[in-house]
Write a protein that holds these residues in place. Structure first.
Motif, PDB file in Angstrom:
ATOM      1  N   GLY A 188      33.813  49.012  46.770  1.00  0.00           N
ATOM      2  CA  GLY A 188      33.803  48.775  45.335  1.00  0.00           C
ATOM      3  C   GLY A 188      34.784  47.708  44.935  1.00  0.00           C
ATOM      4  N   MET A 189      35.910  47.635  45.632  1.00  0.00           N
ATOM      5  CA  MET A 189      36.889  46.599  45.338  1.00  0.00           C
ATOM      6  C   MET A 189      36.341  45.218  45.655  1.00  0.00           C
ATOM      7  SD  MET A 189      39.633  47.987  44.133  1.00  0.00           S
ATOM      8  CE  MET A 189      40.668  46.565  44.368  1.00  0.00           C
ATOM      9  N   ILE A 190      35.647  45.123  46.751  1.00  0.00           N
ATOM     10  CA  ILE A 190      35.157  43.820  47.207  1.00  0.00           C
ATOM     11  C   ILE A 190      33.980  43.343  46.371  1.00  0.00           C
ATOM     12  CG2 ILE A 190      34.108  42.614  49.143  1.00  0.00           C
ATOM     13  CD1 ILE A 190      35.731  44.464  50.978  1.00  0.00           C
ATOM     14  N   LEU A 191      33.046  44.280  46.082  1.00  0.00           N
ATOM     15  CA  LEU A 191      31.791  43.885  45.448  1.00  0.00           C
ATOM     16  C   LEU A 191      31.830  43.966  43.934  1.00  0.00           C
ATOM     17  CD1 LEU A 191      29.358  45.706  47.876  1.00  0.00           C
ATOM     18  CD2 LEU A 191      29.934  43.280  47.855  1.00  0.00           C
ATOM     19  N   GLY A 192      32.864  44.588  43.406  1.00  0.00           N
ATOM     20  CA  GLY A 192      32.835  44.863  41.973  1.00  0.00           C
ATOM     21  C   GLY A 192      33.636  43.916  41.130  1.00  0.00           C
ATOM     22  N   SER A 193      34.203  42.833  41.664  1.00  0.00           N
ATOM     23  CA  SER A 193      35.020  41.871  40.899  1.00  0.00           C
ATOM     24  C   SER A 193      36.153  42.574  40.172  1.00  0.00           C
ATOM     25  CB  SER A 193      34.150  41.117  39.882  1.00  0.00           C
ATOM     26  OG  SER A 193      33.115  40.437  40.540  1.00  0.00           O
ATOM     27  N   PRO A 194      37.117  43.170  40.928  1.00  0.00           N
ATOM     28  CA  PRO A 194      38.160  43.961  40.284  1.00  0.00           C
ATOM     29  C   PRO A 194      39.193  43.091  39.600  1.00  0.00           C
ATOM     30  CG  PRO A 194      38.590  43.806  42.632  1.00  0.00           C
ATOM     31  CD  PRO A 194      37.263  43.149  42.405  1.00  0.00           C
ATOM     32  N   GLY A 195      39.915  43.679  38.634  1.00  0.00           N
ATOM     33  CA  GLY A 195      41.054  43.061  37.987  1.00  0.00           C
ATOM     34  C   GLY A 195      42.326  43.737  38.452  1.00  0.00           C
ATOM     35  N   PRO A 196      43.496  43.339  37.911  1.00  0.00           N
ATOM     36  CA  PRO A 196      44.772  43.922  38.324  1.00  0.00           C
ATOM     37  C   PRO A 196      44.807  45.440  38.187  1.00  0.00           C
ATOM     38  CG  PRO A 196      45.134  41.955  37.016  1.00  0.00           C
ATOM     39  CD  PRO A 196      43.667  42.236  36.945  1.00  0.00           C
ATOM     40  N   ASP A 197      44.276  45.948  37.072  1.00  0.00           N
ATOM     41  CA  ASP A 197      44.303  47.391  36.893  1.00  0.00           C
ATOM     42  C   ASP A 197      43.462  48.090  37.949  1.00  0.00           C
ATOM     43  OD1 ASP A 197      45.940  47.087  34.739  1.00  0.00           O
ATOM     44  OD2 ASP A 197      44.321  47.172  33.257  1.00  0.00           O
ATOM     45  N   ASP A 198      42.332  47.466  38.329  1.00  0.00           N
ATOM     46  CA  ASP A 198      41.491  48.061  39.363  1.00  0.00           C
ATOM     47  C   ASP A 198      42.223  48.102  40.700  1.00  0.00           C
ATOM     48  OD1 ASP A 198      39.246  48.293  37.596  1.00  0.00           O
ATOM     49  OD2 ASP A 198      39.008  46.126  37.797  1.00  0.00           O
ATOM     50  N   VAL A 199      42.983  47.038  41.000  1.00  0.00           N
ATOM     51  CA  VAL A 199      43.749  47.016  42.245  1.00  0.00           C
ATOM     52  C   VAL A 199      44.768  48.139  42.245  1.00  0.00           C
ATOM     53  CG1 VAL A 199      45.377  45.680  43.624  1.00  0.00           C
ATOM     54  CG2 VAL A 199      43.387  44.552  42.602  1.00  0.00           C
ATOM     55  N   LEU A 250      41.008  52.013  57.587  1.00  0.00           N
ATOM     56  CA  LEU A 250      40.761  50.684  57.064  1.00  0.00           C
ATOM     57  C   LEU A 250      41.112  50.612  55.583  1.00  0.00           C
ATOM     58  CD1 LEU A 250      39.673  47.806  57.348  1.00  0.00           C
ATOM     59  CD2 LEU A 250      37.364  48.729  56.963  1.00  0.00           C
ATOM     60  N   GLU A 251      40.733  51.654  54.832  1.00  0.00           N
ATOM     61  CA  GLU A 251      41.027  51.664  53.402  1.00  0.00           C
ATOM     62  C   GLU A 251      42.529  51.769  53.159  1.00  0.00           C
ATOM     63  OE1 GLU A 251      38.686  54.765  51.714  1.00  0.00           O
ATOM     64  OE2 GLU A 251      36.800  53.652  51.860  1.00  0.00           O
ATOM     65  N   LEU A 252      43.242  52.542  53.993  1.00  0.00           N
ATOM     66  CA  LEU A 252      44.696  52.643  53.843  1.00  0.00           C
ATOM     67  C   LEU A 252      45.359  51.300  54.108  1.00  0.00           C
ATOM     68  CD1 LEU A 252      45.348  56.107  55.550  1.00  0.00           C
ATOM     69  CD2 LEU A 252      45.614  55.559  53.118  1.00  0.00           C
ATOM     70  N   GLN A 253      44.897  50.589  55.146  1.00  0.00           N
ATOM     71  CA  GLN A 253      45.476  49.274  55.437  1.00  0.00           C
ATOM     72  C   GLN A 253      45.202  48.294  54.301  1.00  0.00           C
ATOM     73  OE1 GLN A 253      45.099  47.919  59.696  1.00  0.00           O
ATOM     74  NE2 GLN A 253      43.872  49.802  59.856  1.00  0.00           N
ATOM     75  N   LEU A 254      43.972  48.370  53.720  1.00  0.00           N
ATOM     76  CA  LEU A 254      43.666  47.490  52.589  1.00  0.00           C
ATOM     77  C   LEU A 254      44.572  47.809  51.409  1.00  0.00           C
ATOM     78  CD1 LEU A 254      41.929  45.330  51.232  1.00  0.00           C
ATOM     79  CD2 LEU A 254      40.267  47.124  50.651  1.00  0.00           C
ATOM     80  N   ALA A 255      44.802  49.107  51.151  1.00  0.00           N
ATOM     81  CA  ALA A 255      45.670  49.505  50.045  1.00  0.00           C
ATOM     82  C   ALA A 255      47.091  49.008  50.265  1.00  0.00           C
ATOM     83  CB  ALA A 255      45.638  51.016  49.879  1.00  0.00           C
ATOM     84  N   LEU A 256      47.592  49.124  51.520  1.00  0.00           N
ATOM     85  CA  LEU A 256      48.942  48.629  51.815  1.00  0.00           C
ATOM     86  C   LEU A 256      49.032  47.121  51.613  1.00  0.00           C
ATOM     87  CD1 LEU A 256      49.609  50.788  55.008  1.00  0.00           C
ATOM     88  CD2 LEU A 256      50.808  50.985  52.817  1.00  0.00           C
ATOM     89  N   HIS A 257      47.984  46.427  52.061  1.00  0.00           N
ATOM     90  CA  HIS A 257      47.980  44.979  51.921  1.00  0.00           C
ATOM     91  C   HIS A 257      47.952  44.567  50.450  1.00  0.00           C
ATOM     92  CE1 HIS A 257      47.392  40.828  53.029  1.00  0.00           C
ATOM     93  NE2 HIS A 257      46.261  40.770  52.315  1.00  0.00           N
ATOM     94  N   LEU A 258      47.122  45.230  49.649  1.00  0.00           N
ATOM     95  CA  LEU A 258      47.040  44.923  48.227  1.00  0.00           C
ATOM     96  C   LEU A 258      48.358  45.238  47.527  1.00  0.00           C
ATOM     97  CD1 LEU A 258      43.435  46.263  47.393  1.00  0.00           C
ATOM     98  CD2 LEU A 258      44.168  43.870  47.466  1.00  0.00           C
ATOM     99  N   ARG A 259      49.004  46.311  47.967  1.00  0.00           N
ATOM    100  CA  ARG A 259      50.301  46.654  47.372  1.00  0.00           C
ATOM    101  C   ARG A 259      51.320  45.547  47.620  1.00  0.00           C
ATOM    102  NH1 ARG A 259      54.898  49.502  49.163  1.00  0.00           N
ATOM    103  NH2 ARG A 259      56.026  50.526  47.460  1.00  0.00           N
ATOM    104  N   ARG A 260      51.298  44.990  48.842  1.00  0.00           N
ATOM    105  CA  ARG A 260      52.229  43.902  49.133  1.00  0.00           C
ATOM    106  C   ARG A 260      51.907  42.668  48.286  1.00  0.00           C
ATOM    107  NH1 ARG A 260      51.379  45.662  54.461  1.00  0.00           N
ATOM    108  NH2 ARG A 260      49.945  43.942  54.846  1.00  0.00           N
ATOM    109  N   LEU A 261      50.591  42.401  48.108  1.00  0.00           N
ATOM    110  CA  LEU A 261      50.215  41.255  47.297  1.00  0.00           C
ATOM    111  C   LEU A 261      50.583  41.440  45.822  1.00  0.00           C
ATOM    112  CD1 LEU A 261      46.684  40.433  48.745  1.00  0.00           C
ATOM    113  CD2 LEU A 261      48.814  39.182  49.138  1.00  0.00           C
TER     114      LEU A 261
END
Length: 640
Positions: free
Chosen positions: A531-542, A614-625
């Motif tokens: 959903g994050m990849i395909l849904g065009s998320p914004g900051p709040d979605d992240v 995979l989702e946990l790693q993506l969440a960690l990566h997004l948190r760093r960004l």
């Protein structure tokens, strides 16, 4: 001996009797002055006599009209009344014959209905083309016509047959006035004389008044005939019911109870209960697709090809259709309003249906149709208003939220409780029916439904988003038989939050369709990183995604001052190697192991599975960004 003029007037003496008084005065050598006085009195007396004659004529006309009206009030035989009108027309007009003609709509001509004074069978049998002869012209133009000598009058279309019949009757003078019913000409009243004579305006007016009475007689006759036919039919029904006393009571009871259901706003189940009790069987009410709307007694019959064929036959014939099933016999009657098939009554149990019972069954189908039609009309209006309300909530929730809340309360909906918002796509062409199905579901749960940007939108209170998506999908698939894909979000309370959740649900649906997951339903959380990849998320979605995946660890670190998030990052960075992770963290291996056990407790033992990892790693990566070091060791947001 001279007589007074008053005596002569009282005796209705002819004009010559008044002149005789003047002659007698001359014979008696009356003076010129006396003779002049007598002449003046004679002139006055003759004027009085004329007025009296006119008054008597007027009284005769009024009496005839009154008698005609009295005949109409006691009408039993229309031909007798018409004959009386024609006879009175002949007497009052002082003619040799009178007759009444009517238009034959099938043959498009005029025929003589009744006559008085006619001596020619050929004349009575005459038929006039519209526009031919005097009578045909009167009917064609709706205008009175009169002639002193018909045969030589060039105003009329003369035909050989008509002129021969008129000659056979010996008619010269003719008067005709139209018979007008609600502005439409239905025939003419005619008077004829066998010698030439004029017809002054007052006679035309009299004939017109008599014609008006004739029209009333004809119309009353039609109504009387229809009433007689209805009474005759009622007599036949009454005779039949007298031969079947039990069926009379049964029909009366059923009629009263079905009428009560109709008048008190009952439903299909109430009709089914009445039929089950009156006819002694099991009753089911099916919708046009065969789904059960109501059932009383045993299990409703299985909807198969034979039952559907019987439903089609009942709808085609408009009557009761008998069907032999494998284990039972049943009867079907279609509930139809115009060309709309609203449902079907199915009765099973009785060995046979009497004629009276069959009528009760069919009457119940009519009542069911009326109830379902009324319910459909009310529901459509309700759905339309609910859809408009939902449209306003999704478009302008901030414009007048108080008004939106008040409108929602009128429809038993509360926008301030938490709602799940579902957006559905389907391969179904009948949008109105799809909206109606969704609206019924929403109304059952005190929610709202409508159509927005090519998608069905349903908001349901007190439901988890994923559960609501599954419920909406199941109901639409069951009712419409089509593939339904649904995305959901929530919970959301308040117009603005519902609007925001709607956009999230649309994003979820778009992701499902992009992934090719047609026919599935889920909420935003169920999509995970897809959903994050395909849904065009914004900051709040992240932030929401990070919180959904790492929330338990973040909360633990905040409360305990631990570093479970950092440990998880080091573990993934070391490729799952404890020693390498220990080197990154600069702690003992056992410490790393204990932290990983705590992580498993907080996230669940499946956190190492490929998809969740995979989702946990993506969440960690997004948190760093989402964070950066400000140079003092504090992390600050770099995205707004």
């Amino acid at each position: 001996m001279a007589r007074s003029f008053v005596e002569l007037l009282n005796e209705e003496a002819p004009p010559e009797a008044f002149e005789e008084q003047l002659r007698l005065a001359r014979d008696e050598d009356a003076s010129e002055a006396e003779l002049e006085r007598l002449r003046a009195e004679i002139e006055v007396s003759l004027r009085v006599r004329t007025k009296m004659t006119q008054q008597r004529q007027r009284e005769a006309e009024l009496r005839a009209l009154y008698e005609t009206a009295t005949d109409l009030a006691a009408i039993r035989d229309v031909d007798a009344v018409l004959r009386a009108i024609v006879r009175r027309a002949r007497d009052l007009l002082g003619v040799d014959l009178a007759y009444l003609s009517l238009i034959d709509d099938e043959r498009h001509d005029v025929y003589i209905r009744v006559t008085d004074g006619s001596v020619s069978a050929r004349f009575r049998a005459i038929r006039l083309p519209l526009g031919a002869g005097l009578g045909g012209l009167v009917v064609h133009t709706a205008t009175p016509y009169a002639t002193g000598d018909y045969q030589s009058d060039g105003r009329f279309v003369h035909t050989t047959d008509v002129d021969a019949a008129v000659s056979d009757e010996g008619i010269h003078a003719l008067l005709g006035v139209p018979l007008l019913l609600a502005g439409r000409v239905i025939g003419a009243l005619l008077a004829g004389n066998r010698s030439p004579r004029p017809f002054p305006p007052e006679e035309v007016a009299l004939a017109t008044r008599l014609a008006a009475h004739a029209v009333v007689a004809l119309e009353n006759a039609r109504l009387f005939s229809e009433t007689q036919a209805a009474l005759h039919e009622l007599d036949q029904v009454t005779a039949l019911l007298r031969r079947h006393a039990h069926e009379v009571e049964l029909a009366a009871d059923a009629h009263d109870r079905l009428t009560g259901v109709l008048l008190h706003g009952g439903g299909a189940v109430d009709v089914a209960k009445v039929l089950a009790e009156v006819l002694g069987g099991d009753v089911a009410v099916l919708d046009p697709d065969g789904a059960v709307l109501a059932a009383v007694g045993g299990e409703p019959p299985l909807v198969d090809e034979s039952l559907l064929a019987a439903v089609h036959e009942a709808r085609r014939t408009g009557g009761t259709v008998e069907l032999d099933l494998a284990i039972d016999r049943c009867w079907l009657a279609a509930a139809v309003a115009g060309t709309n098939h609203l449902g079907t009554l199915v009765l099973s149990g009785p060995d046979r249906l009497t004629q009276s019972a069959q009528r009760i069954f069919e009457r119940a189908a009519v009542v069911t149709a009326l109830l379902l039609l009324f319910q459909r009309s009310v529901a459509e209006a309700e759905h339309r208003v609910r859809g408009e309300l939902l449209e306003d909530v999704l478009l302008h929730p901030e414009r007048d939220s108080a008004t939106l809340r008040e409108r929602a309360r009128h429809h038993r909906a509360n926008l301030d409780v938490e709602h799940a918002i579902v957006v559905a796509a389907m391969d179904y062409s009948d949008r109105d029916r799809a909206v109606a199905v969704a609206a019924r579901l929403a109304a059952e749960h005190r929610g709202l439904a409508g159509h927005r940007d090519g998608r069905l939108v349903v908001i349901l209170p007190a439901r988890a988003p994923a559960e609501a998506a599954q419920l909406v999908s199941a109901r639409l698939r069951e009712a419409l038989g089509c593939v339904v894909t649904a995305g959901a979000d929530g919970p959301a309370a308040g117009p603005a939050a519902i609007r925001d959740a709607y956009h999230e649900a649309r994003r979820c649906l778009s992701a499902l369709l992009a992934l090719g997951r047609h026919g599935e339903s889920c909420d935003v959380g169920g999509l995970g990183f897809a959903g994050m990849i395909l849904g065009s998320p914004g900051p709040d979605d992240v932030d929401d995604f990070v919180r959904a995946k790492l929330g338990p660890l973040l909360d633990h670190d905040t409360r305990r001052g631990s570093d479970l998030v950092g440990t998880l990052e080091a573990y993934f960075a070391a490729g799952g190697n404890l020693k390498a992770a220990r080197s990154i963290l600069q702690v003992h291996t056992n410490t790393v192991a204990l932290r990983l056990e705590r992580i498993a407790t907080l996230l669940g033992v499946s956190w190492k599975q490929p998809q969740q990892a995979l989702e946990l790693q993506l969440a960690l990566h997004l948190r760093r960004l989402r964070q950066a070091d400000d140079g003092t060791g504090n992390l600050v947001s770099v995205l707004t």
